[in-house]
Design a protein around this motif. Sequence first.
Motif, mmCIF file in Angstrom:
data_model
loop_
_atom_site.group_PDB
_atom_site.id
_atom_site.type_symbol
_atom_site.label_atom_id
_atom_site.label_comp_id
_atom_site.label_asym_id
_atom_site.label_seq_id
_atom_site.Cartn_x
_atom_site.Cartn_y
_atom_site.Cartn_z
ATOM 1 N N VAL A 2 57.568 58.024 -88.094
ATOM 2 C CA VAL A 2 57.851 58.357 -89.528
ATOM 3 C C VAL A 2 59.478 58.395 -90.071
ATOM 4 O O VAL A 2 59.827 57.841 -90.771
ATOM 5 N N ASP A 6 47.827 58.590 -99.406
ATOM 6 C CA ASP A 6 47.428 60.206 -99.612
ATOM 7 C C ASP A 6 48.511 60.888 -100.334
ATOM 8 O O ASP A 6 49.535 61.056 -100.092
ATOM 9 N N SER A 15 50.672 63.891 -99.123
ATOM 10 C CA SER A 15 51.490 63.616 -98.066
ATOM 11 C C SER A 15 53.003 63.487 -98.587
ATOM 12 O O SER A 15 53.232 62.345 -99.304
ATOM 13 N N ASP A 47 52.170 67.604 -92.937
ATOM 14 C CA ASP A 47 51.967 66.457 -93.579
ATOM 15 C C ASP A 47 50.924 65.767 -93.103
ATOM 16 O O ASP A 47 50.810 65.382 -91.980
ATOM 17 N N PRO A 48 49.786 65.402 -94.216
ATOM 18 C CA PRO A 48 48.902 64.519 -93.448
ATOM 19 C C PRO A 48 49.111 63.289 -92.839
ATOM 20 O O PRO A 48 48.639 62.841 -91.957
ATOM 21 N N MET A 49 50.299 62.629 -93.280
ATOM 22 C CA MET A 49 50.691 61.283 -92.602
ATOM 23 C C MET A 49 51.027 61.531 -91.194
ATOM 24 O O MET A 49 50.952 60.872 -90.199
ATOM 25 N N LEU A 59 55.504 62.824 -97.180
ATOM 26 C CA LEU A 59 56.197 61.532 -96.554
ATOM 27 C C LEU A 59 55.702 60.305 -97.040
ATOM 28 O O LEU A 59 56.529 59.533 -97.279
ATOM 29 N N SER A 60 54.322 60.127 -97.212
ATOM 30 C CA SER A 60 53.900 59.052 -98.051
ATOM 31 C C SER A 60 54.435 58.893 -99.322
ATOM 32 O O SER A 60 54.795 57.680 -99.705
ATOM 33 N N LYS A 64 48.164 62.832 -88.973
ATOM 34 C CA LYS A 64 47.369 61.535 -88.708
ATOM 35 C C LYS A 64 47.716 60.690 -87.644
ATOM 36 O O LYS A 64 47.071 60.291 -86.834
#
Lengths: 560, 91
Positions: A109, B47, B50, A81-83, B52-53, A86
């Motif tokens: 997270v 994003d 994502s 996942d990008p988040m 999670l986002s 990151k």
Amino acid sequence: MSTFSGVGVSPGRVIGPVLQMPGAVSEPPAGEKWVESTVDAETARLKSGAKNVQGELRSRAALVSGDAKAVLEATALMAADPMLLKSANTLIVAGTSAERAIWEAGIQVADMLKGLGGYMAERTQDVLDVRSRIVAELLGLPAPGIPASDRPFILAAEDLAPADTATLDPDQIIALITSSGGPQSHTAILARALGLPAVVAAVGVDRIEDGTELFVDGAAGTILSEPGDMERTAAATWTEQSKSLATYTGQCTTADGHRVPLLANVGSGADARKAAAAGAEGVGLLRTEFCFLDRDTEPTIAEQAAAYREVFDVFPTGKVVLRTLDAGADKPLPFLTDSTEPNPALGVRGYRTETTSPGVLGRQLEAVAEAARDASAEVWVMAPMVATADEARQFAHLCSAAGLTTPGVMVEVPSAALTAESVLKQVSFASLGTNDLTQYAMAADRQLGALANLNDPWQPAVLHLVKLTVDGAAAAGAEKSVGVCGEAAADPAFAVVLVGLGVDTLSMSARALAAVAAVLSSVTLAEAQDLARQALAAPNALDARGSVRAGLPILETLGL
Amino acid sequence: MIERKATVASRVGLHARPAAIFAEAAGEIPVEITIALAGEPIEEAMDASSILSLMSLGASHGDVVVLRADGEGAADALDSLVRILETDHDA
């Protein structure tokens, strides 16, 4: 050759190689820095580790279907996942090692999701699981979770958690053995549901080397390395017998024709259809939590009614005993239970949630009544965790207000067994939940391997509570029925004792129906009563079980 | 900057399976796409690839979200993502 002995919790004799469940991944030390690397190299290392984990989860998702597939696919997305990456990369830039960075990013997270509450909070475990997988991948350690193999194997572990078992493939695993856990642990319940031979509380099995060939006897509770001809014959015989045990048509009687309806424990319409195919005459325990789990709000009456109706329709001429919502302890629900209770097993759970969240039960009963209205199945309703005759009376009132005519109670709190006559005067039937009844009678947590000897339904104290319930029901009125819907009913020898004690119906995992019917049909009611007397008089659980098994030679013949 | 609005059709909102389907689709598109609840400032946009986002966005059934993207193919990309959001994946 070495032998290990534990508690046999699910019968069957098999031979195969063992694989160990990898231990939990340990936390990389706080403040760990990358050395002999660069920011770019370290972020690239993390990215490739995350991608590998994602690929592994995706390939596992491709092998399964339904809910398990959806969970694995979502988890695979989380892995890269990008988040998540990151946040980890920010830490790497500050000098933190990739392992420590992803570990901390995972916590950040997870905390964020937890803060959102409800459904999101329930996903924190998935994020932490993904994080552990990435750390294991970076360190070159085996991935946590059930090992993958190209041939069937025996899974060994210290104990299995519900999360581990969600992805367990019964075609890949031929037996479960654990060094910890008790007869009511998740491992045991799962093994019985899947029909896998299993031995729990067998000290040392979590240290057997991967690949070692073992013989497992799930009835005797023994495990043996370097199996010989005798064990090979026993395993081959079991394979044959288990095929014949798979053909049960329903209508169980003792040898002298005493009818013992065998019902199934189910948690959904799909379960109910499987149970009907396995010969169940009806449902002795319809768990209704499936409508409520994974939800942060209460399902509507229409939604519930549709779900219940699906089960009722599977048994148009049979009986379906529905248990009202049993939230709390090991089944918390965000909108009903208080997760901060110091002792959830003794807390506001089962019927007791009616006192803290009144209304939910009434609406559930309304939904049951609506589902039952045009169904032809005989619908009985029972409340879990009833402790007193007053609670039984209140529940009967709620049922009658909803238009339901057959109210009952679960007997799982010892007080209800001790006062069974007063309790049964208020309702039409009782169903013994042996798992909790044993846990409460013996004051022994179901999940603790160290207490496996206490947490045993063969404990004479538990048998006496069963007898008190049956006697109390008879005193309350001839038409009051007593069933058993706990795991213990699935043990054929225990089922004989229950029938001998006067229990009317038995409800169990669909898998166990054939074996229980085969053993019950080998004894007369008088013989069952005699074996029950021996068990009641035994000084301990071991002797109770031993003397009953000695009186049932068919168990040895069938390898049960 | 191109913008598209969409109403979340999934009964459970934009999490669980619907979020996975959407994040996966967003991740396969070469342009960077952000998502925000309608009315939220642009700097709060997250994003879209994502999961999670998306989960932390907390969009429920019936909520309106804003998708934004720049560059070549952005319009087509956003249109395809709007279709995903406006489909009930639980049905």
